[in-house]
Scaffold this active site. Structure first.
Site, PDB file in Angstrom:
ATOM      1  N   GLU A  32       0.567  -0.977  -0.202  1.00 44.22           N
ATOM      2  CA  GLU A  32      -0.161   0.127   0.060  1.00 44.22           C
ATOM      3  C   GLU A  32       0.980   0.877   0.112  1.00 44.22           C
ATOM      4  O   GLU A  32       0.717   2.399  -0.275  1.00 44.22           O
ATOM      5  CB  GLU A  32      -0.853  -0.503   1.399  1.00 44.22           C
ATOM      6  CG  GLU A  32      -2.136  -0.750   0.991  1.00 44.22           C
ATOM      7  CD  GLU A  32      -3.049  -1.246  -0.057  1.00 44.22           C
ATOM      8  OE1 GLU A  32      -3.262   0.740   0.138  1.00 44.22           O
ATOM      9  OE2 GLU A  32      -3.694  -1.273  -0.457  1.00 44.22           O
ATOM     10  N   CYS A  38     -17.197  -2.217 -18.965  1.00 42.60           N
ATOM     11  CA  CYS A  38     -16.862  -2.219 -17.301  1.00 42.60           C
ATOM     12  C   CYS A  38     -18.223  -3.142 -16.625  1.00 42.60           C
ATOM     13  O   CYS A  38     -19.342  -2.691 -17.339  1.00 42.60           O
ATOM     14  CB  CYS A  38     -17.694  -0.622 -17.052  1.00 42.60           C
ATOM     15  SG  CYS A  38     -17.404   0.021 -15.224  1.00 42.60           S
TER      16      CYS A  38
HETATM   17  S1  SF4 Z   1     -16.826   6.114 -16.751  1.00 44.04           S
HETATM   18 FE1  SF4 Z   1     -18.142   4.738 -16.078  1.00 44.04          FE
HETATM   19  S2  SF4 Z   1     -19.043   3.286 -17.267  1.00 44.04           S
HETATM   20 FE2  SF4 Z   1     -16.844   4.035 -18.078  1.00 44.04          FE
HETATM   21  S3  SF4 Z   1     -15.917   2.772 -16.682  1.00 44.04           S
HETATM   22 FE3  SF4 Z   1     -16.255   4.172 -14.986  1.00 44.04          FE
HETATM   23  S4  SF4 Z   1     -17.418   3.095 -13.777  1.00 44.04           S
HETATM   24 FE4  SF4 Z   1     -17.515   1.473 -16.160  1.00 44.04          FE
END
Ligand code: SF4
Length: 361
Positions: free
Chosen positions: A41, A206
């Site tokens: 860390e 994501c």
């Molecule tokens: S902006 Fe939103 S959708 Fe894009 S990677 Fe980040 S959290 Fe995920």
């Protein structure tokens, strides 16, 4: 800021599933050793995982336990740290190891308050160590987490930085899994470091993009808000490689510059003539002023070295001065190759390597 239970549940569940499927394999994740997690860390502050891994492995090989670290010298630690930058972190680990070996007899602290007394450990770092190492419910808010949550909820500061910071802590706390705080901490850090990137986030990959407000409103680049940083300054200095009649070079310990404190280097002097390049006459004058007991001889001009720190750029004008002296100034005389056995920052390593390449050509 209101976050409904279903929103929280969805967010946390998505992240935990993502971590179980795609979490990174990292050397400090092989067991729940608090000492190793603490070292990792601290190394990861301001530094990427890719850069940290080889340093971490060398460090843990040399100092596998906190007691071994506390018994080492600061020079040994700095030698392993050189090139990683932010040297205060190495000193904090060393001081922390002394505290842990003296107060806790080598057992790692187990509470937030105890960790907050260790140098270099702030609230987010202490929380990460305990959440990851012991699965205690604590919330982290590092740069990765800030990026994910400001984008997901489109949180702005509205010019109220302290309120903004309070909101971010509250949101981060609400989202933290009570059942699996350790995995959750690692999941959100992984997402920020590998998917929700500062530039070019990979929103298509994501796990939370379906409800990410910044993604939906096509405003990802507006979050997190850019803080107006001071523009980088340029610091100019002259670096003297002083070579005596025995072909040894003078090295001094840096006790003035906080950035490179305790590291060794050839003597340097500020060069305030911002628009002028130092001439041989000016170098001769500078040398005589600072080393009146030395006789100056041949001066070799080397190419300027530029090095970027986070907040400033250093322009270094290096010169090699041949000299004769019977006196010993403050510092130590070393053969040129011996610098490899003392801790030297990347900046002065660049100077020494450039000099060696000229010497050997
Ligand atoms: S902006 Fe939103 S959708 Fe894009 S990677 Fe980040 S959290 Fe995920």
């Amino acid at each position: 800021m209101i976050i409904s239970d279903s929103q929280r549940m969805w967010f946390t569940t998505q992240l935990l599933s993502y971590y179980k499927l795609s979490g990174r394999t990292l050397p400090w994740r092989t067991d729940s050793n608090l000492y190793k997690i603490w070292v990792s860390e601290i190394m990861l502050q301001q530094t990427t995982v890719k850069t940290v891994i080889p340093y971490y492995e060398k460090f843990i090989n040399a100092f596998p336990t906190v007691l071994k670290l506390s018994a080492a010298s600061l020079t040994e630690i700095l030698l392993l740290w050189q090139g990683l930058g932010y040297y205060q972190r190495a000193k904090n680990l060393y001081l922390g190891s002394r505290i842990i070996s003296e107060i806790y007899q080598g057992a790692m602290p187990g509470t937030l308050n105890e960790w907050l007394k260790i140098p270099g450990v702030g609230l987010s770092t202490a929380s990460a160590i305990l959440a990851i190492g012991t699965n205690q419910y604590h919330t982290i808010l590092d740069a990765n987490v800030k990026r994910v949550i400001t984008r997901f909820f489109t949180i702005s500061s509205n010019n109220h930085p302290s309120k903004y910071n309070k909101t971010l802590w509250e949101v981060a706390q609400k989202l933290t899994s009570k059942e699996e705080p350790g995995d959750y901490a690692q999941a959100i850090m992984d997402l920020g470091a590998t998917v929700c990137l500062n530039r070019n986030p990979e929103c298509g990959k994501c796990p939370i993009h379906l409800h990410c407000k910044a993604y939906i409103s096509n405003s990802v680049q507006n979050y997190p808000e850019k803080i107006n940083r001071k523009p980088k300054t340029t610091y100019k200095e002259v670096c003297l490689l002083i070579r005596n009649q025995h072909n040894k070079y003078l090295f001094v310990r840096n006790d003035k510059n906080k950035l490179l404190e305790s590291l060794w280097q050839p003597p340097t002097f500020p060069w305030p003539e911002t628009n002028k390049i130092p001439t041989l006459d000016s170098i001769n004058g500078l040398f005589t002023l600072h080393y009146p007991e030395f006789r100056s001889g041949k001066i070799v001009t080397l190419s300027k070295i530029t090095h970027d720190f986070t907040h400033r750029t250093n322009d270094v004008y290096p010169f090699c001065i041949h000299t004769e002296t019977k006196k010993n100034p403050t510092g130590t005389w070393l053969e040129i190759e011996e610098w490899k056995s003392i801790p030297v920052s990347t900046l002065y390593q660049k100077v020494l390597k450039a000099y060696l390449s000229v010497e050997q050509s």
